[in-house]
Design an enzyme around this catalytic site. Structure first.
Site, mmCIF file in Angstrom:
data_model
loop_
_atom_site.group_PDB
_atom_site.id
_atom_site.type_symbol
_atom_site.label_atom_id
_atom_site.label_comp_id
_atom_site.label_asym_id
_atom_site.label_seq_id
_atom_site.Cartn_x
_atom_site.Cartn_y
_atom_site.Cartn_z
ATOM 1 C CE LYS A 144 34.641 43.034 38.866
ATOM 2 N NZ LYS A 144 35.877 42.335 38.530
ATOM 3 C CG HIS A 147 32.130 41.196 30.588
ATOM 4 N ND1 HIS A 147 32.749 40.307 29.748
ATOM 5 C CD2 HIS A 147 32.619 40.954 31.835
ATOM 6 C CE1 HIS A 147 33.590 39.560 30.452
ATOM 7 N NE2 HIS A 147 33.529 39.929 31.711
ATOM 8 C CG HIS A 150 30.423 36.926 32.210
ATOM 9 N ND1 HIS A 150 31.178 35.959 32.818
ATOM 10 C CD2 HIS A 150 30.796 38.099 32.761
ATOM 11 C CE1 HIS A 150 31.979 36.539 33.702
ATOM 12 N NE2 HIS A 150 31.774 37.831 33.678
#
Length: 589
Positions: A144, A147, A150
């Protein structure tokens, strides 16, 4: 002028924080003048003053009946304190300016350049000596995009790791990757249709994300895709080699890509852990223990733990197909970590959206009677709103960094002369951009949500990352502009008395003296904003002194040297604060 040796007060260390000495001197005078007040009691009441006052004691806290006016009246100046004034409920103390300047600058210099470790240590302390902390942060999901949530965890976690280390703790920096779970069944299903080994080698994170997006879309239209994905994950959980082979490659390539991004961000990890590494043994033991305690119930085949009596609702600990869920993996993981590291504290840097999950997880460990469960701590943070490229698309972290770097590069090019003097303008532009991102993130209390603002973040005006780098570069340039003063003589050969008489110089030195206290406060609150505020206050004080406390053009060489010494110390402390925030201080820009 009176002089005396200072007594010892527990939990103080004048050798690493010179203001401890000044506070002890104040406490000694006050406790002697106001019996039955003890030295320790008086010391605990010495606070920083407001508006032009160095230190203040609020008298009502001691509930004394004595005559306070007499202290101020009978006061004789000494090496430490030059004056005391009594103002209603307060006693205000001004420090001896010559002594303040001399002692602070000497300590900054000695603890920056003359340490056993040969590393700068000014501001640090040994309060955590002999203790071990695990700090888990960043923890992105493989496949993923990295983003913004994080990113916050990464920035705050890197700061906390540096902070704990600077307070004497042994720190294990841990990245707990989201590398397990049903989404990998989905990706495996999707990879058979949309996967490309060539694209995977180029950029594993991006390619797996693209596959995930495509297969997710498909799953929304066709429920069979989800069934297939769940079967695939079940095979992974059962340890089937054919189901794990691709997953291993994805994990390894993703970690490699993440390491490049972390290096850019000046962030490092000691351990790349992951949900996949948590053994089944402790997960099963945890379930058995909860069962014995009568806390597990069945809900349509799934296992649920009931935490309602602690106002924590209920949580699924095993799905109905028998596969694990991340609460159980977290529980198993924590137990394994304690077995391996025997930590004194473990901190999870996770967004406030996960408050309930972390509270449930900590409560379960507590119910399992692990004495170390009370040493677990959740350091949470709010959301970033509106983080996208300037065109408005949702982004990967490396796009944000690239865009910030491009803006800075173009700004730097506008001053041709300075631009020509910068050795590696691309790298410098990237560092300024990253500093902008980090400072915007850490400037306010971490629990606050904030709006990601490109123009604010990359401005050189106001309290921004670029301004902080500029302040450091400006200090670094003093030596280049005054080569005739370098190298400076040893500190004991520099007469600093002229600085004591200059208000702007005294302000700078006083701020430098507060830095060890700023670090102690940050350790207590887990807030980076205190360090950021300190760095800006110091930068503003230096900026205010620039016109009056001059080095170039000062004809008196003694005065010029003293000022140069003070600016060098200021630069060392500003750089230390920036490094604590995981920012690389620049020499030119």
């Amino acid at each position: 002028m009176a002089s005396f040796t200072l007594p010892h007060v527990p939990d103080t260390d004048p050798s690493s924080c010179v203001f401890d000495s000044f506070r002890i001197a104040i406490a000694k005078r006050v406790s002697e003048a106001l019996p039955p007040l003890t030295l320790e009691q008086a010391y605990s009441g010495v606070d920083y003053g407001k508006k032009g006052v160095d230190f203040t004691i609020a008298l009502p806290r001691f509930k004394l009946g004595g005559k306070v006016d007499e202290i101020a009246g009978k006061f004789e100046p000494d090496d430490w304190v030059s004056s005391v004034t009594h103002d209603k409920a307060f006693l205000h103390f001004q420090l001896n300016s010559e002594s303040l300047v001399r002692r602070v600058l000497d300590q900054v210099h000695a603890r920056t350049y003359l340490t056993e470790s040969q590393k700068p240590e000014y501001g640090t302390n040994a309060s955590g000596k002999g203790k071990k902390a695990i700090i888990e942060y960043s923890s992105p999901n493989i496949a993923k995009s990295f983003h913004v949530g994080h990113l916050r965890s990464t920035i705050i976690g890197a700061f906390l790791s540096n902070l704990y280390e600077s307070c004497g703790w042994e720190v294990v920096r841990m990245n707990y990757l989201g590398d397990w779970g049903t989404q990998f069944g989905l990706i495996a299903t999707g990879f058979e249709k949309y996967g490309s080994h060539e694209e995977l080698e180029k950029d594993a994170i991006k390619h797996l994300f693209d596959v995930y997006v495509k297969v997710n879309k498909e799953a929304e239209a066709d429920p069979n895709v989800k069934v297939e994905a769940a079967e695939w994950f079940k095979r992974m959980e059962d340890g089937e080699e054919s189901a794990l082979a691709n997953w291993r490659v994805w994990r390894e390539l993703s970690v490699k890509k993440y390491e490049e991004q972390y290096e850019r961000l000046n962030v490092k990890f000691d351990v790349y852990n992951g949900e996949s590494m948590v053994g089944k043994v402790w997960q099963d033991k945890a379930l058995d223990r909860l069962n014995e305690m009568g806390l597990i119930s069945d809900a349509e085949g799934a296992k649920i733990v009931d935490l309602a009596k602690w106002k924590l609702g209920s949580a699924v600990v095993r799905k109905k197909d028998g596969t694990s869920i991340y609460l159980t993996r977290d529980i198993g993981g924590a137990i394994e970590r304690y077995e391996k590291y025997k930590f004194d504290k473990m901190i999870y840097v996770v967004s406030s959206q996960q408050d309930l999950h972390l509270a449930q997880f900590f409560k379960v460990l507590e119910l399992m009677d692990f004495p170390w469960a009370k040493t677990l701590q959740h350091v949470n943070y709010g959301l970033v709103q509106g983080m996208s490229t300037r065109k408005g698309t949702v982004v990967f972290l490396d796009q944000i960094i690239k865009e910030a770097a491009d803006v800075m590069f173009n700004q730097m090019k506008q001053n041709e002369e300075k631009f020509a003097a910068v050795e590696d303008p691309e790298t410098v532009a990237r560092e300024i951009g990253i500093t902008g991102v980090k400072i915007q993130d850490m400037a306010a209390k971490r629990i606050n949500n904030y709006v990601f603002d490109w123009s604010r973040m990359l401005s050189f005006e106001g309290d921004t990352g670029p301004y902080l780098q500029y302040a450091h570069v400006r200090l670094a340039s003093i030596g280049r502009k005054n080569p005739q003063l370098l190298p400076l003589p040893k500190p004991e050969l520099i007469n600093t008395d002229s600085l004591a008489a200059m208000a702007h110089a005294r302000d700078i030195v006083f701020l430098l003296g507060t830095y060890p206290d700023v670090i102690k406060t940050a350790l207590r609150t887990h807030e980076a904003s205190g360090i950021v505020t300190f760095a800006f206050r110091l930068s503003h004080a230096i900026s205010s002194a620039w016109e009056t406390v001059i080095v170039k053009g000062e004809e008196d060489i003694e005065k010029a040297r003293a000022r140069m010494f003070m600016y060098e110390c200021a630069r060392d402390v500003l750089a230390a604060a920036m490094r604590l925030l995981s920012i690389r201080p620049l020499e030119r820009m």
